[in-house]
Write an enzyme that holds these catalytic residues in place. Structure first.
Site, PDB file in Angstrom:
ATOM      1  CG  ASP A  70      -9.616  -5.387 -10.979  1.00 22.39           C
ATOM      2  OD1 ASP A  70     -10.888  -5.586 -10.927  1.00 22.39           O
ATOM      3  OD2 ASP A  70      -9.036  -5.286  -9.788  1.00 22.39           O
ATOM      4  CB  VAL A 103     -16.827  -2.368   4.557  1.00 22.11           C
ATOM      5  CG1 VAL A 103     -16.535  -3.696   3.708  1.00 22.11           C
ATOM      6  CG2 VAL A 103     -16.806  -2.654   6.045  1.00 22.11           C
ATOM      7  CG  ASP A 104     -13.701   3.255   5.770  1.00 18.58           C
ATOM      8  OD1 ASP A 104     -13.308   2.236   4.966  1.00 18.58           O
ATOM      9  OD2 ASP A 104     -13.286   4.317   5.867  1.00 18.58           O
ATOM     10  CB  CYS A 140      -8.666 -10.458   0.217  1.00 16.87           C
ATOM     11  SG  CYS A 140      -8.245  -8.986  -0.938  1.00 16.87           S
ATOM     12  NE  ARG A 161     -10.472  -5.188  -1.412  1.00 14.83           N
ATOM     13  CZ  ARG A 161     -10.898  -6.073  -2.243  1.00 14.83           C
ATOM     14  NH1 ARG A 161      -9.904  -7.213  -2.483  1.00 14.83           N
ATOM     15  NH2 ARG A 161     -11.821  -6.045  -3.121  1.00 14.83           N
ATOM     16  CE  LYS A 164     -14.147 -11.537 -10.238  1.00 13.25           C
ATOM     17  NZ  LYS A 164     -14.313 -10.707  -8.911  1.00 13.25           N
ATOM     18  CG  ASN A 165     -15.420  -7.371 -10.149  1.00 11.84           C
ATOM     19  OD1 ASN A 165     -15.763  -8.442  -9.711  1.00 11.84           O
ATOM     20  ND2 ASN A 165     -14.188  -6.717 -10.375  1.00 11.84           N
ATOM     21  NE  ARG A 220     -12.803 -15.857  -5.455  1.00 12.05           N
ATOM     22  CZ  ARG A 220     -12.628 -14.707  -4.365  1.00 12.05           C
ATOM     23  NH1 ARG A 220     -11.929 -14.525  -3.528  1.00 12.05           N
ATOM     24  NH2 ARG A 220     -13.440 -13.835  -4.275  1.00 12.05           N
TER      25      ARG A 220
HETATM   26  C1  EPZ Z   1     -13.958  -3.540  -6.613  1.00 11.41           C
HETATM   27  O1  EPZ Z   1     -13.631  -3.867  -5.402  1.00 11.41           O
HETATM   28  C2  EPZ Z   1     -13.796  -4.956  -7.342  1.00 11.41           C
HETATM   29  N1  EPZ Z   1     -14.476  -6.197  -6.913  1.00 11.41           N
HETATM   30  C3  EPZ Z   1     -12.456  -5.207  -7.562  1.00 11.41           C
HETATM   31  O2  EPZ Z   1     -11.959  -6.336  -8.313  1.00 11.41           O
HETATM   32  C4  EPZ Z   1     -11.404  -4.001  -7.935  1.00 11.41           C
HETATM   33  O3  EPZ Z   1     -10.169  -4.071  -7.850  1.00 11.41           O
HETATM   34  C5  EPZ Z   1     -11.796  -2.754  -7.059  1.00 11.41           C
HETATM   35  O4  EPZ Z   1     -13.141  -2.513  -7.279  1.00 11.41           O
HETATM   36  C6  EPZ Z   1     -11.339  -1.508  -7.913  1.00 11.41           C
HETATM   37  O5  EPZ Z   1     -11.864  -1.340  -9.104  1.00 11.41           O
HETATM   38  C7  EPZ Z   1     -15.911  -6.148  -7.307  1.00 11.41           C
HETATM   39  O6  EPZ Z   1     -16.484  -5.458  -7.824  1.00 11.41           O
HETATM   40  C8  EPZ Z   1     -16.445  -7.422  -6.617  1.00 11.41           C
HETATM   41  P1  EPZ Z   1     -13.118  -0.260  -3.952  1.00 11.41           P
HETATM   42  P2  EPZ Z   1     -13.865  -2.932  -4.267  1.00 11.41           P
HETATM   43  O7  EPZ Z   1     -14.121  -0.105  -2.787  1.00 11.41           O
HETATM   44  O8  EPZ Z   1     -15.305  -2.338  -4.388  1.00 11.41           O
HETATM   45  C9  EPZ Z   1     -10.580   1.425  -0.297  1.00 11.41           C
HETATM   46  C10 EPZ Z   1     -11.244  -8.359  -8.909  1.00 11.41           C
HETATM   47  O9  EPZ Z   1      -9.993  -8.826  -8.936  1.00 11.41           O
HETATM   48  N2  EPZ Z   1     -11.569   1.413   0.437  1.00 11.41           N
HETATM   49  O10 EPZ Z   1     -13.227   0.465  -5.236  1.00 11.41           O
HETATM   50  O11 EPZ Z   1     -13.540  -3.476  -2.893  1.00 11.41           O
HETATM   51  C11 EPZ Z   1     -10.119  -0.071  -0.678  1.00 11.41           C
HETATM   52  O12 EPZ Z   1      -9.333  -0.384   0.384  1.00 11.41           O
HETATM   53  C12 EPZ Z   1     -11.419  -7.633  -7.585  1.00 11.41           C
HETATM   54  O13 EPZ Z   1     -12.045  -8.760  -9.607  1.00 11.41           O
HETATM   55  C13 EPZ Z   1     -11.872   1.813   1.773  1.00 11.41           C
HETATM   56  O14 EPZ Z   1     -10.881   2.457   2.140  1.00 11.41           O
HETATM   57  O15 EPZ Z   1     -13.049  -1.777  -4.319  1.00 11.41           O
HETATM   58  C14 EPZ Z   1      -9.275   0.228  -1.888  1.00 11.41           C
HETATM   59  O16 EPZ Z   1      -7.659   0.653  -1.519  1.00 11.41           O
HETATM   60  C15 EPZ Z   1     -10.311  -7.248  -6.885  1.00 11.41           C
HETATM   61  N3  EPZ Z   1     -13.019   2.000   2.227  1.00 11.41           N
HETATM   62  C16 EPZ Z   1      -9.883   1.464  -2.393  1.00 11.41           C
HETATM   63  O17 EPZ Z   1     -10.755   1.995  -1.493  1.00 11.41           O
HETATM   64  C17 EPZ Z   1     -14.158   1.271   2.010  1.00 11.41           C
HETATM   65  O18 EPZ Z   1     -15.298   1.224   2.551  1.00 11.41           O
HETATM   66  C18 EPZ Z   1     -10.676   1.145  -3.684  1.00 11.41           C
HETATM   67  O19 EPZ Z   1     -11.587  -0.144  -3.305  1.00 11.41           O
HETATM   68  C19 EPZ Z   1     -14.083   0.789   0.558  1.00 11.41           C
HETATM   69  C20 EPZ Z   1     -12.753   0.708  -0.149  1.00 11.41           C
END
Ligand code: EPZ
Length: 422
Positions: free
Chosen positions: A308, A125-126, A118, A123, A22-23, A400
């Site tokens: 995950d 996106v900065d 969520c 979450r 999925k990811n 999902r």
């Molecule tokens: C991806 O999410 C996956 N989703 C998530 O899977 C997975 O848990 C996560 O990576 C970590 O491996 C998809 O690929 C669609 P991150 P993502 O950016 O990219 C913080 C599932 O169950 N952060 O690596 O959103 C964030 O809050 C889902 O399939 C910022 O602070 O995760 C988190 O604490 C859930 N600012 C950490 O970084 C940002 O701009 C890691 O998040 C982005 C992230």
């Protein structure tokens, strides 16, 4: 809302096919926006999130055709009609933010709704925005939307992430393929989904080195061509189904499973007394003692233990022999499955990012509620080993990320059925 009813206590034996990731698919699909030529994905999973991403790409003017019962996605963004990712779609799936980088690179502009938080955390996106600004994009946040522009096109830049972010790495990597000059991404995510994306982009003509390591270097090109790319298998679905026989006893072969995708997870399973054998067709799993042994787990970016799989591992450790400690270091609120497992008789104490699990002999079935994708499946796993009936409500979360979970587990002997809501 549908529910799933699991009657526990039956050993599982047989084979489970593992679907495409999925990811990986959720970042490979927006990559079609980078080229006017068709991009076709094979081994695509058939999931609600994929259908949501399809709707989003179509709203931008891309064509997305699901072939072979959804296993093949034939896409073309030759005739783009817009660059707005609307809140109504983005709020349903945070991964929608992954159209930002490709839209900027292709159209020079993008208006993307902020995804919002969520269940598992804020979450933000900065890091996506900062990374794209380093490539020359101008970002303006207004009324819940990111208004991004790159009027003179993107230029290569230096991006160093303060923390590892899978999505931000994917957004910057995709944008960098069409930026003028060289981009260096430092502290990049190393997940297999990043490696898969880089392989697909390279098949489209992108010039990328270092994927799967903390430093990725991209030489921008003028344009990308089309390609056909097989989606890598889903390591989280793989780990999830490896835990089923670990919890029930029996022996299951996870078809297509590869140890290099779940190395840290397999190490922990073996430490807990679960036998993992790599065979040509996949990973064979068998519990080699009456009860699993307690182990301690800390989630980390790849190649560490995946966040995950934390909820699913807790379902195993709830009946392990001894006390296990789980440290969730990626998300701020990812223990919502714990109180539901406690309702089934588990002994779990949560303090901040640490859950202490004292194994009990056996859980008892109960009506439980899912709160996010991985919590849902953790409750199903717990139900497989519990005494009596477990009713998991709100399984739309499950759909999902997991294709036909009741069929895959049922084929190995589980007593599991989906009850359609009226
Ligand atoms: C991806 O999410 C996956 N989703 C998530 O899977 C997975 O848990 C996560 O990576 C970590 O491996 C998809 O690929 C669609 P991150 P993502 O950016 O990219 C913080 C599932 O169950 N952060 O690596 O959103 C964030 O809050 C889902 O399939 C910022 O602070 O995760 C988190 O604490 C859930 N600012 C950490 O970084 C940002 O701009 C890691 O998040 C982005 C992230």
């Amino acid at each position: 809302m549908d529910s799933i009813i699991v009657t526990g206590g039956r050993e599982l034996n047989g084979q489970i096919p593992i679907a495409g990731a999925k990811n990986a698919c959720l970042t490979l699909m927006p990559a079609t926006l980078l080229s006017e030529e068709p991009l076709t994905l094979t081994n695509a999973p058939r999931l609600a999130d994929i259908r949501t991403m399809t709707t989003l790409l179509q709203s931008l003017g891309a064509e997305v055709t699901a072939l072979n019962e959804g296993r093949v996605l034939a896409m073309s963004s030759h005739d783009m009609t817009g660059h707005l990712a609307h809140y109504d779609i983005v709020r349903k799936m945070r991964a929608s933010i992954l159209v930002l980088g490709p839209l900027l690179a292709r159209m020079g502009q993008a208006v993307v709704s902020l995804p919002g938080g969520c269940a598992i955390g804020a979450r933000p996106v900065d890091l996506h925005l900062r990374g794209l600004e380093a490539l020359g994009a101008e970002m303006d946040l207004r009324e819940g939307y990111v208004h991004a522009r790159a009027p003179r096109g993107l230029r290569g830049g230096e991006v160093e992430f303060p923390i590892v972010s899978v999505g931000a790495t994917e957004n910057v990597l995709m944008a960098a393929t069409l930026a003028r000059g060289t981009t260096v991404i430092r502290n990049a995510a190393q997940e297999p989904e990043i490696v898969d994306l880089a392989r697909c982009l390279r098949a489209m003509g992108a010039r990328i080195e270092g994927e799967g390591t903390p430093t990725i270097v991209v030489e921008g090109v003028d344009r990308l061509r089309g390609a056909t790319h097989p989606v890598v298998i889903d390591r989280i679905e793989l780990g999830t189904y490896m835990l089923a026989p670990a919890i029930t006893g029996g022996e299951v072969l996870c078809l297509g499973g590869r140890r290099d995708l779940v190395g840290a997870f397999c190490d922990k399973l073996e430490e807990a007394g679960i036998d993992v054998r790599e065979e040509p067709e996949g990973l064979r799993v068998r519990r080699n003692r009456d009860r699993a042994r307690a182990v301690s787990v800390e989630t980390a970016p790849f190649p560490g233990f995946p966040t995950d799989l934390q909820a699913q591992m807790m379902a195993l450790l709830a009946t392990a022999e001894g006390v296990s400690v789980l440290e969730e270091r990626i998300f701020e609120n990812r223990f919502m499955h714990a109180p539901e497992l406690v309702r089934m008789g588990a002994d779990i104490e949560v303090h901040g990012g640490t859950a202490t699990v004292t194994g009990v002999e056996r859980l008892r079935g109960a009506p439980v509620m899912a709160t996010d994708l991985r919590a849902s499946v953790s409750l199903i796993l717990a139900g497989l080993g519990a005494e009596g009936e477990t009713i998991v409500n709100r399984v739309y979360h499950l759909d999902r990320g997991y294709e036909r979970v009741e069929e895959k587990l049922g084929a190995c002997g589980a007593k599991i059925e989906r009850v359609k809501a009226d």
